[in-house]
Design a protein around this motif. Sequence first.
Motif, PDB file in Angstrom:
ATOM      1  N   GLU A  85       0.835  -1.195   0.000  1.00  0.00           N
ATOM      2  CA  GLU A  85       0.000   0.000   0.000  1.00  0.00           C
ATOM      3  C   GLU A  85       0.871   1.245   0.000  1.00  0.00           C
ATOM      4  O   GLU A  85       2.045   1.196   0.365  1.00  0.00           O
ATOM      5  CB  GLU A  85      -0.917  -0.021   1.222  1.00  0.00           C
ATOM      6  N   LYS A  86       0.280   2.333  -0.420  1.00  0.00           N
ATOM      7  CA  LYS A  86       0.985   3.603  -0.466  1.00  0.00           C
ATOM      8  C   LYS A  86       1.624   3.881   0.896  1.00  0.00           C
ATOM      9  O   LYS A  86       0.982   3.760   1.929  1.00  0.00           O
ATOM     10  CB  LYS A  86      -0.006   4.718  -0.825  1.00  0.00           C
ATOM     11  N   GLY A  87       2.894   4.198   0.878  1.00  0.00           N
ATOM     12  CA  GLY A  87       3.611   4.498   2.109  1.00  0.00           C
ATOM     13  C   GLY A  87       4.318   3.289   2.713  1.00  0.00           C
ATOM     14  O   GLY A  87       5.155   3.450   3.601  1.00  0.00           O
ATOM     15  N   ASP A  88       3.989   2.079   2.260  1.00  0.00           N
ATOM     16  CA  ASP A  88       4.679   0.882   2.763  1.00  0.00           C
ATOM     17  C   ASP A  88       6.146   0.915   2.341  1.00  0.00           C
ATOM     18  O   ASP A  88       6.481   1.334   1.238  1.00  0.00           O
ATOM     19  CB  ASP A  88       4.056  -0.404   2.194  1.00  0.00           C
ATOM     20  N   ARG A  89       6.978   0.459   3.247  1.00  0.00           N
ATOM     21  CA  ARG A  89       8.393   0.267   2.930  1.00  0.00           C
ATOM     22  C   ARG A  89       8.636  -1.227   2.922  1.00  0.00           C
ATOM     23  O   ARG A  89       8.266  -1.916   3.867  1.00  0.00           O
ATOM     24  CB  ARG A  89       9.265   0.956   3.968  1.00  0.00           C
ATOM     25  N   TYR A  90       9.240  -1.718   1.852  1.00  0.00           N
ATOM     26  CA  TYR A  90       9.464  -3.154   1.766  1.00  0.00           C
ATOM     27  C   TYR A  90      10.896  -3.456   1.367  1.00  0.00           C
ATOM     28  O   TYR A  90      11.596  -2.626   0.803  1.00  0.00           O
ATOM     29  CB  TYR A  90       8.482  -3.820   0.798  1.00  0.00           C
ATOM     30  N   LYS A  91      11.311  -4.681   1.712  1.00  0.00           N
ATOM     31  CA  LYS A  91      12.658  -5.141   1.393  1.00  0.00           C
ATOM     32  C   LYS A  91      12.546  -6.551   0.825  1.00  0.00           C
ATOM     33  O   LYS A  91      11.880  -7.414   1.403  1.00  0.00           O
ATOM     34  CB  LYS A  91      13.528  -5.151   2.639  1.00  0.00           C
ATOM     35  N   ILE A  92      13.220  -6.779  -0.299  1.00  0.00           N
ATOM     36  CA  ILE A  92      13.221  -8.087  -0.947  1.00  0.00           C
ATOM     37  C   ILE A  92      14.546  -8.758  -0.646  1.00  0.00           C
ATOM     38  O   ILE A  92      15.612  -8.165  -0.806  1.00  0.00           O
ATOM     39  CB  ILE A  92      13.017  -7.940  -2.474  1.00  0.00           C
ATOM     40  N   ASN A  93      14.486 -10.010  -0.189  1.00  0.00           N
ATOM     41  CA  ASN A  93      15.687 -10.782   0.102  1.00  0.00           C
ATOM     42  C   ASN A  93      15.632 -12.074  -0.711  1.00  0.00           C
ATOM     43  O   ASN A  93      14.939 -13.018  -0.334  1.00  0.00           O
ATOM     44  CB  ASN A  93      15.775 -11.086   1.600  1.00  0.00           C
ATOM     45  N   ILE A  94      16.338 -12.080  -1.825  1.00  0.00           N
ATOM     46  CA  ILE A  94      16.409 -13.261  -2.681  1.00  0.00           C
ATOM     47  C   ILE A  94      17.889 -13.560  -2.894  1.00  0.00           C
ATOM     48  O   ILE A  94      18.594 -12.779  -3.534  1.00  0.00           O
ATOM     49  CB  ILE A  94      15.707 -13.027  -4.034  1.00  0.00           C
ATOM     50  N   PRO A  95      18.371 -14.697  -2.356  1.00  0.00           N
ATOM     51  CA  PRO A  95      19.803 -14.973  -2.416  1.00  0.00           C
ATOM     52  C   PRO A  95      20.347 -15.323  -3.808  1.00  0.00           C
ATOM     53  O   PRO A  95      21.542 -15.236  -4.038  1.00  0.00           O
ATOM     54  CB  PRO A  95      19.983 -16.158  -1.468  1.00  0.00           C
ATOM     55  N   SER A  96      19.488 -15.706  -4.735  1.00  0.00           N
ATOM     56  CA  SER A  96      19.970 -16.080  -6.060  1.00  0.00           C
ATOM     57  C   SER A  96      19.354 -15.164  -7.115  1.00  0.00           C
ATOM     58  O   SER A  96      18.650 -14.209  -6.799  1.00  0.00           O
ATOM     59  CB  SER A  96      19.612 -17.538  -6.351  1.00  0.00           C
ATOM     60  N   ARG A  97      19.594 -15.487  -8.382  1.00  0.00           N
ATOM     61  CA  ARG A  97      19.046 -14.714  -9.500  1.00  0.00           C
ATOM     62  C   ARG A  97      17.522 -14.646  -9.378  1.00  0.00           C
ATOM     63  O   ARG A  97      16.875 -15.614  -9.021  1.00  0.00           O
ATOM     64  CB  ARG A  97      19.418 -15.396 -10.809  1.00  0.00           C
ATOM     65  N   SER A  98      16.977 -13.485  -9.726  1.00  0.00           N
ATOM     66  CA  SER A  98      15.529 -13.340  -9.650  1.00  0.00           C
ATOM     67  C   SER A  98      15.036 -12.432 -10.767  1.00  0.00           C
ATOM     68  O   SER A  98      15.792 -11.651 -11.331  1.00  0.00           O
ATOM     69  CB  SER A  98      15.113 -12.761  -8.298  1.00  0.00           C
ATOM     70  N   VAL A  99      13.755 -12.590 -11.064  1.00  0.00           N
ATOM     71  CA  VAL A  99      13.079 -11.691 -11.993  1.00  0.00           C
ATOM     72  C   VAL A  99      11.769 -11.302 -11.319  1.00  0.00           C
ATOM     73  O   VAL A  99      10.978 -12.166 -10.939  1.00  0.00           O
ATOM     74  CB  VAL A  99      12.777 -12.367 -13.355  1.00  0.00           C
TER      75      VAL A  99
END
Length: 168
Positions: free
Chosen positions: A29-43
């Motif tokens: 949602e608007k204003g959310d802060r997120y972090k993606i943690n993917i140890p290998s190749r990603s799309v």
Amino acid sequence: VCFLEGEGSLSIDGVGTYDIRPGSFVRYEKGDRYKINIPSRSVYYTSEIEIDVSSETDFPRHVICTQSELSELEKIYRVWSEQGEYCFVETRILLLRLLMELSRRIRSIPKGSSAHLNSALAYVHRHASESFSLSDVAAFCNVSESYLRNSFREELGISVMQYRENLR
């Protein structure tokens, strides 16, 4: 955020952490802060299309897409990547169409269904044309076979394999 390749997690501050894999669709949602943690190749790709889901209060933050929905995610990615003359409009239309399909599918799941049941349903939809066992579905959901068997029957009134046959 739509994931096409890679496995890992996505954390939204103050909301939670979600396991992600190909076909994961995470709504922020608007204003959310997120972090993606993917140890290998990603799309993956993100969209800042604002959609009012206030009337859809049951629309979850994280959805595992069926095989046909995953195909739509891939199509959206291809259209955007080609950067054609109308790619912005076309990707917006495709994404809105996908969100409508997700919303329809989510509304068809009984109210109060567990996250495990939602994962099991997504697995069955994604692999309906393939051969799989209750053990495969339970492993995907990280639950025991007996728990899955009992909760599936309790919430839907049929077994996992009967559901698959009905779907076919």
